[in-house]
Scaffold this motif. Structure first.
Motif, mmCIF file in Angstrom:
data_model
loop_
_atom_site.group_PDB
_atom_site.id
_atom_site.type_symbol
_atom_site.label_atom_id
_atom_site.label_comp_id
_atom_site.label_asym_id
_atom_site.label_seq_id
_atom_site.Cartn_x
_atom_site.Cartn_y
_atom_site.Cartn_z
ATOM 1 N N ILE A 178 -4.775 -4.838 -2.257
ATOM 2 C CA ILE A 178 -5.930 -5.379 -1.525
ATOM 3 C C ILE A 178 -6.363 -6.708 -2.142
ATOM 4 O O ILE A 178 -6.630 -6.789 -3.338
ATOM 5 C CB ILE A 178 -7.116 -4.387 -1.535
ATOM 6 C CG1 ILE A 178 -6.664 -3.014 -0.994
ATOM 7 C CG2 ILE A 178 -8.281 -4.930 -0.722
ATOM 8 C CD1 ILE A 178 -7.740 -1.951 -1.007
ATOM 9 N N CYS B 127 0.845 -1.217 0.000
ATOM 10 C CA CYS B 127 0.000 0.000 0.000
ATOM 11 C C CYS B 127 0.871 1.255 0.000
ATOM 12 O O CYS B 127 1.760 1.413 0.828
ATOM 13 C CB CYS B 127 -0.915 0.011 1.219
ATOM 14 S SG CYS B 127 -1.849 1.540 1.395
ATOM 15 N N THR B 128 0.572 2.201 -0.926
ATOM 16 C CA THR B 128 1.329 3.455 -1.026
ATOM 17 C C THR B 128 0.622 4.602 -0.316
ATOM 18 O O THR B 128 1.098 5.734 -0.305
ATOM 19 C CB THR B 128 1.526 3.840 -2.494
ATOM 20 O OG1 THR B 128 0.221 4.059 -3.060
ATOM 21 C CG2 THR B 128 2.239 2.746 -3.273
ATOM 22 N N GLY B 129 -0.592 4.344 0.161
ATOM 23 C CA GLY B 129 -1.362 5.402 0.835
ATOM 24 C C GLY B 129 -1.983 6.400 -0.130
ATOM 25 O O GLY B 129 -2.239 7.543 0.234
ATOM 26 N N CYS B 130 -2.250 5.950 -1.341
ATOM 27 C CA CYS B 130 -2.722 6.892 -2.374
ATOM 28 C C CYS B 130 -4.189 7.295 -2.217
ATOM 29 O O CYS B 130 -4.659 8.219 -2.860
ATOM 30 C CB CYS B 130 -2.520 6.290 -3.761
ATOM 31 S SG CYS B 130 -3.665 4.945 -4.097
ATOM 32 N N LYS B 131 -4.934 6.607 -1.384
ATOM 33 C CA LYS B 131 -6.340 6.942 -1.066
ATOM 34 C C LYS B 131 -7.346 6.656 -2.176
ATOM 35 O O LYS B 131 -8.497 7.107 -2.102
ATOM 36 C CB LYS B 131 -6.482 8.417 -0.656
ATOM 37 C CG LYS B 131 -5.712 8.777 0.593
ATOM 38 C CD LYS B 131 -6.155 10.134 1.095
ATOM 39 C CE LYS B 131 -5.424 10.449 2.401
ATOM 40 N NZ LYS B 131 -5.913 11.652 3.015
ATOM 41 N N THR B 132 -6.929 5.954 -3.212
ATOM 42 C CA THR B 132 -7.891 5.635 -4.273
ATOM 43 C C THR B 132 -9.038 4.799 -3.711
ATOM 44 O O THR B 132 -10.216 5.080 -3.961
ATOM 45 C CB THR B 132 -7.192 4.879 -5.416
ATOM 46 O OG1 THR B 132 -6.090 5.656 -5.858
ATOM 47 C CG2 THR B 132 -8.149 4.621 -6.575
ATOM 48 N N CYS B 133 -8.712 3.799 -2.919
ATOM 49 C CA CYS B 133 -9.748 2.939 -2.331
ATOM 50 C C CYS B 133 -10.720 3.774 -1.500
ATOM 51 O O CYS B 133 -11.930 3.582 -1.556
ATOM 52 C CB CYS B 133 -9.094 1.857 -1.476
ATOM 53 S SG CYS B 133 -7.988 2.529 -0.225
ATOM 54 N N VAL C 3 -7.267 5.712 4.741
ATOM 55 C CA VAL C 3 -5.811 5.674 4.914
ATOM 56 C C VAL C 3 -5.469 6.329 6.252
ATOM 57 O O VAL C 3 -5.904 7.457 6.522
ATOM 58 C CB VAL C 3 -5.089 6.395 3.751
ATOM 59 C CG1 VAL C 3 -3.590 6.493 4.033
ATOM 60 C CG2 VAL C 3 -5.328 5.656 2.437
ATOM 61 N N CYS D 207 -7.439 -0.509 -6.645
ATOM 62 C CA CYS D 207 -6.129 -0.246 -6.046
ATOM 63 C C CYS D 207 -5.026 -0.336 -7.101
ATOM 64 O O CYS D 207 -4.811 -1.396 -7.691
ATOM 65 C CB CYS D 207 -5.850 -1.247 -4.927
ATOM 66 S SG CYS D 207 -4.160 -1.096 -4.290
ATOM 67 N N PRO D 208 -4.315 0.774 -7.385
ATOM 68 C CA PRO D 208 -3.285 0.749 -8.428
ATOM 69 C C PRO D 208 -2.070 -0.106 -8.042
ATOM 70 O O PRO D 208 -1.318 -0.526 -8.912
ATOM 71 C CB PRO D 208 -2.895 2.220 -8.585
ATOM 72 C CG PRO D 208 -3.354 2.899 -7.353
ATOM 73 C CD PRO D 208 -4.462 2.098 -6.773
HETATM 74 S S1 SF4 Z 1 -5.788 2.193 -3.268
HETATM 75 FE FE1 SF4 Z 1 -5.839 2.026 -1.039
HETATM 76 S S2 SF4 Z 1 -4.892 0.138 -0.586
HETATM 77 FE FE2 SF4 Z 1 -4.332 0.585 -2.685
HETATM 78 S S3 SF4 Z 1 -2.455 1.713 -2.544
HETATM 79 FE FE3 SF4 Z 1 -3.962 3.234 -2.540
HETATM 80 S S4 SF4 Z 1 -4.423 3.597 -0.383
HETATM 81 FE FE4 SF4 Z 1 -3.284 1.649 -0.488
#
Ligand code: SF4
Ligand code: SF4
Lengths: 96, 391, 196
Positions: A84, A36-42, A53, A79-80
């Protein structure tokens, strides 16, 4: 017996907190903290606002609130980082 | 103080005296000058504890008023025609949320074809929203209607939106002498607003929540009961107004010459001239009277039964049409008096899109019915013969 | 009924102009002035489209009893024309009562207009004033409403010059009030002469 009816269907907010939906799905998401990169897409895609996140000292990664997660798998598919995985709940696993 | 003012101003002045907290509107002819006047009063600091918000559409205006009303504000807006229709989604909500919003509809025809002129199609189109509707005959009645609208809407037995319907142009644009109310009179009649339920940042609430089948119906029954209670509340408020202002506009209906064989039923600005025509025809010996419907919602069922029980012929003048049937006022009147009157009903759609209704037109209409040249039933009157062609 | 006949006054006036010239305001100013003279008054407009330049009609009723009629005026006692070019497309004297009067902004003589309209045959009176010229001189703009209000007052004497000046001073502010008052006074006095 007479029921109570609120004028104009007015109610206190956050009533929906009482309705837990965590037991709805067959699968549940598991976040791989390392990937997980913490990108917040989910976070943006989750229809029930139950993946978020969070920061833990140096690390930040997505955390699922399983009380409300209904196991739809959207987070997993968007999730890029492919961080998950959807796991089958134990209740649905057959012995042998 | 009696002063010659424009219809717009007669409304704006009255709204000001009701001490609104939030006014929110979007301009549309022939309503705009009402809120322009209020905006000027606001800019001049005459509106006291009031916010004036310009909206990006009627939908936005109505939505903001729902929010403001839910937050405990006394609110006002004005609109008409396409603007009212654009608001309608929100207005159905406002009624269901039981918010005592007061609005003025300056009755105007609906598109298409585009028309800025007066008929009643717009307000009639939202008759089922759960909004009280009062139709006024002249600008004095419009002026007087505003404080009464607030008083009825805010009554704890009612708590529904109230729409004052005044004919566009015929009233809004007319300059005529009006006895303008003063602050003292309105203050003595209309107490400061005490909302029944309202939210604050400290006490958030959700209005008009999700109601599944096991509970939805009860809310709608409650709305109907509120409308029914509004009937009596209105009568009390109308009576009190007559005492306070010295001007008695009648009850849900106002009847001239009740025992006549022929009764003409109408709403809005044509009533004044109609009354004159009726008086003149009576001087010729014709037994004709006039029923002015003031409140279209709640509909004056009992009052009409009583007023029409001995009539032989009833002429209903509708300023709108329910296409595929007939004039809505006529439809409702018939259903109200069903089994209570054996009168023949002559149902006429007239004056659509500002088609003028001159005195001799009204006279002829009544004479033709009186002298047996017409059959009961529905017809348009005052239009030209035409043949539809494909261009 | 008693034998005493109460004479009811009802005077109906129709104004023709173009959007932007103030035909509506002309009727409105006279509604206020008439009220000040003790009458009941009612004025209202009828636009074709809300656009500058389109022919505009407005109406005025003056009566000694409350006015309930809000229908258009088909048989006016007076017709006031703010713009002579309107007469080319609109029959301004339509329905004008016999013995009624057309009060028009017109650059030529009133005899010229009388002949053109066959006024004598129709039994109508005609009074003209070159309002555009007067308005251009005083206002610098071809807005003829106050001039024609003054002309109406002078021709009919239904309202006094003092009342009209009062109203115009309430209606306009500062220099504009002064100029319009001047226009009203000039037109009023001119028409009083012409219609003696
Ligand atoms: S989409 Fe969610 S789980 Fe996937 S990298 Fe981004 S923050 Fe992490
Ligand atoms: S599975 Fe669905 S409900 Fe659960 S966290 Fe992922 S997106 Fe949200």
């Amino acid at each position: 017996m007479k029921i109570k009816l609120n004028l104009g269907a007015i109610s206190e907010p956050l009533q929906s907190e009482k309705f837990k939906t965590g037991d709805w799905g067959t699968h549940y998401p598991v976040v791989d903290k390392e990937k997980c990169t913490g990108c917040k897409t989910c976070e943006q895609y989750c229809p029930d606002l139950c993946i978020e996140v969070k920061k833990f000292n140096e690390e930040k990664y997505a955390v699922v609130n399983y009380d409300y997660c209904k196991g739809c798998g959207i987070c997993s598919s968007v999730c890029p980082a492919e961080a998950i995985k959807m796991e089958l709940k134990d209740a649905f696993k057959f012995e042998g | 103080m009696r002063k010659v003012v424009r219809g717009f101003y007669s409304v704006a002045h009255s709204v000001k005296l009701c001490r609104p907290n939030v006014i929110c509107a979007y301009p549309i002819t022939p309503q705009t000058e009402i809120v322009e006047n209020l905006a000027a009063m606001y800019a001049n600091g005459e509106l006291g504890d009031c916010e004036y918000i310009t909206a990006e559409s009627e939908f936005g205006a109505a939505s903001m008023l729902v929010g403001a009303s839910a937050a405990g504000a006394r609110v006002f807006t004005a609109t008409c025609s396409q603007g009212l229709i654009l608001m309608s989604e929100v207005l159905f909500n406002a009624a269901g949320m039981r918010l005592p919003i007061v609005l003025v509809n300056t009755n105007r025809a609906l598109s298409a074809p585009l028309s800025i002129w007066n008929d009643h199609q717009d307000s009639i189109a939202i008759r089922d929203a759960g909004i009280m509707q009062l139709y006024v005959e002249n600008n004095q009645e419009a002026h007087d209607a505003i404080p009464q609208a607030y008083k009825v809407a805010e009554n704890r037995k009612v708590l529904l939106p109230f729409m004052v319907c005044m004919d566009g142009y015929k009233l809004t644009h007319a300059y005529e002498p009006i006895d303008l109310l003063d602050q003292e009179t309105v203050d003595s009649f209309l107490p400061p607003y005490e909302p029944a339920a309202y939210m604050t940042t400290k006490k958030p609430l959700a209005f008009g929540c999700y109601a599944p089948p096991h509970i939805y119906m009860e809310f709608r029954v409650a709305m109907q009961q509120a409308m029914e209670r509004a009937k009596n509340v209105m009568l009390d408020v109308f009576k009190e107004w007559a005492e306070v202002s010295g001007r008695d506009w009648g009850g849900h209906i106002a009847v001239d010459f009740p025992d006549s064989k022929i009764l003409v039923v109408a709403m809005g600005s044509v009533v004044g001239l109609l009354r004159k025509v009726v008086e003149e025809l009576r001087n010729e010996g014709l037994s004709v009277g006039l029923v002015k419907i003031r409140t279209f919602r709640p509909f004056p069922v009992e009052e009409l039964r009583e007023a029409l029980k001995d009539a032989e012929k009833v002429i209903v003048l509708d300023r709108s049409v329910s296409f595929g049937y007939e004039g809505p006022v006529s439809i409702e009147l018939k259903s109200a008096i069903y089994g209570h009157s054996s009168a023949e009903i002559y149902s006429y759609a007239v004056g659509l899109g500002g088609r003028d209704m001159p005195k001799d037109f009204l006279e002829k209409l009544i004479r033709d019915v009186a002298e047996g040249r017409e059959r009961p039933g529905f017809a348009f009157k005052g239009h030209q013969e035409f043949e539809e062609v494909i261009p | 009924m008693g034998s005493k006949e109460v004479v009811k006054i009802l005077i109906e006036v129709r104004f023709h102009g173009r959007g932007g010239q103030g035909a509506v305001t002309a009727a409105d100013i006279l509604a206020v002035a008439g009220f000040k003279e003790g009458y009941y008054t009612l004025s209202f407009p009828m636009f074709g489209a809300e656009k500058r330049g389109t022919p505009v009609v407005s109406y005025l009723r003056i009566s000694d009893e409350p006015i309930v009629a809000r229908d258009e005026i088909y048989n006016p006692d007076y017709v006031v024309v703010l713009d002579p070019t309107v007469m080319e497309t609109v029959n301004v004297i339509a329905g004008l009562k016999k013995g009624g009067m057309l009060i028009s902004n017109y650059p030529k003589s009133s005899d010229d207009l009388k002949t053109k309209l066959k006024a004598d045959e129709l039994g109508i009176k005609v009074a003209t004033i070159n309002a555009t010229k007067v308005a251009m001189e005083v206002l610098g703009r071809p807005i003829t409403n106050t001039t024609m209000v003054g002309a109406f007052g002078g021709a009919t004497r239904l309202v006094s010059l003092e009342t009209l000046l009062d109203v115009v001073n309430e209606w306009f502010k500062g220099e504009l009030a002064e100029k319009n008052a001047k226009l009203i006074e000039e037109a009023y006095r001119y028409m009083m002469e012409v219609c003696r």
